[in-house]
Design a protein around this motif. Structure first.
Motif, mmCIF file in Angstrom:
data_model
loop_
_atom_site.group_PDB
_atom_site.id
_atom_site.type_symbol
_atom_site.label_atom_id
_atom_site.label_comp_id
_atom_site.label_asym_id
_atom_site.label_seq_id
_atom_site.Cartn_x
_atom_site.Cartn_y
_atom_site.Cartn_z
ATOM 1 N N ARG A 6 -9.838 3.402 10.456
ATOM 2 C CA ARG A 6 -9.362 3.033 9.255
ATOM 3 C C ARG A 6 -7.742 2.721 9.366
ATOM 4 N N THR A 7 -6.915 2.877 10.359
ATOM 5 C CA THR A 7 -5.664 2.497 10.594
ATOM 6 C C THR A 7 -5.529 1.516 12.096
ATOM 7 N N ASP A 161 -4.855 6.278 3.817
ATOM 8 C CA ASP A 161 -4.465 6.141 2.385
ATOM 9 C C ASP A 161 -3.093 5.903 1.856
ATOM 10 N N LEU A 172 0.891 -2.182 1.539
ATOM 11 C CA LEU A 172 -0.261 -2.059 1.968
ATOM 12 C C LEU A 172 -0.567 -0.818 2.578
ATOM 13 N N THR A 173 -1.679 0.043 2.102
ATOM 14 C CA THR A 173 -1.999 1.236 2.918
ATOM 15 C C THR A 173 -2.600 0.879 4.412
ATOM 16 N N SER A 174 -2.383 1.848 5.161
ATOM 17 C CA SER A 174 -3.006 1.618 6.565
ATOM 18 C C SER A 174 -4.417 1.158 6.436
ATOM 19 N N GLU A 176 -5.921 -0.425 3.834
ATOM 20 C CA GLU A 176 -5.868 -1.783 3.357
ATOM 21 C C GLU A 176 -5.431 -2.872 4.446
ATOM 22 N N ALA A 179 -8.884 -3.334 6.352
ATOM 23 C CA ALA A 179 -9.806 -3.921 5.683
ATOM 24 C C ALA A 179 -9.469 -5.351 5.455
ATOM 25 N N ARG A 180 -8.110 -5.873 5.276
ATOM 26 C CA ARG A 180 -7.773 -7.085 5.179
ATOM 27 C C ARG A 180 -7.948 -7.927 6.389
ATOM 28 N N TRP A 205 1.763 -12.025 5.272
ATOM 29 C CA TRP A 205 0.548 -11.501 5.767
ATOM 30 C C TRP A 205 -0.293 -12.648 6.447
#
Length: 250
Positions: A6-7, A161, A172-174, A176, A179-180, A205
């Motif tokens: 997630r990060t 988050d 952006l969160t980590s 996000e 996910a991106r 980005w």
């Protein structure tokens, strides 16, 4: 990669566990002729040392803001992952006056002096070389980082988050960021083993994704090119072939 990552730091740990010897970042500076190739293991070692410098010597922790005044460069990629490892916010091109720490290349030192906190300067010389003379008011990254530990453990857990990256004024969160990166990889057809050549800047980005996050998210690798316009006729096509590039972003 691990679906539970997630990060960006999680993604790097999964890459290290999966295949530490494969290339992760290959960097070219076509103004100087420099070429550097970092395996997952070598890149992760730089990240660990930099994270230890950031957390220990610079006393940065979750929620702190690090202004990164750096171009698209392999050392910038290292700092982005070090920030993720510690849990600080990497503010790409951010205002040094609003940052707890500023990390500057040689061309932005005057601007970086607006930071009242810790200041780190990168010479961006071949082989990670140091400044001939350390800029006044800064720590020279190339002097400080070699003595740092090769393993990193954060003092506090990193919350995926919470804010992890600011680029182009967008926070952006980590989670996000991950996910991106995955979404971009799917859109570009990047899969495990893909090689993305990017000549894009890190100030938006699209450049960060093409030059780091999309490949990292799915087990690919990056050929990061600075001053790509300096290549002569046919140079790009030759590089694409030599580096077994599968996707080109420029």
């Amino acid at each position: 990669m691990n679906a539970n990552d997630r990060t960006p730091a999680d993604l790097l740990r999964s890459a290290l566990a999966s295949d530490p010897g494969r290339p992760l970042v290959t960097f070219y500076d076509d103004a100087t002729g420099e070429r550097v190739e970092l395996s997952v293991a070598t890149f992760a070692n730089w990240v660990a040392k930099t994270a230890n410098l950031l957390q220990g010597d610079l006393a940065a922790g979750p929620g702190d803001r690090v202004a990164l005044l750096l171009p698209a460069h392999w050392q910038t990629a290292v700092w982005l992952l070090a920030c993720s490892s510690v849990g600080v916010v990497a503010d790409v091109g951010g205002d040094p006056a609003a940052a707890d720490v500023v990390v500057s290349g040689p061309d932005s030192l005057d601007v970086a002096r607006a930071c009242s906190g810790e200041r780190v300067a990168l010479a961006l010389r071949p082989l990670g070389g140091r400044f001939p003379e350390t800029p006044e008011g800064f720590a020279d990254y190339a002097v400080e980082v070699p003595s740092q530990g090769d393993r990193f453990v954060p003092f506090a857990p990193v919350d995926a988050d919470e804010a992890g990256l600011v680029v182009g004024g967008v926070e952006l969160t980590s989670a996000e960021v991950v996910a991106r990166g995955r979404a971009d990889a799917g859109r570009l057809g990047v899969v495990a083993g893909s090689r993305i050549l990017s000549g894009l800047s890190y100030d938006a980005w699209d450049g960060l994704s093409a030059g780091l996050y999309a490949a990292l998210a799915v087990g690919g690798s990056v050929v990061l090119c600075r001053h790509l316009g300096e290549l002569g006729e046919g140079g790009l096509e030759k590089r694409v072939g030599d580096e077994r590039v599968t996707v080109t972003m420029r």
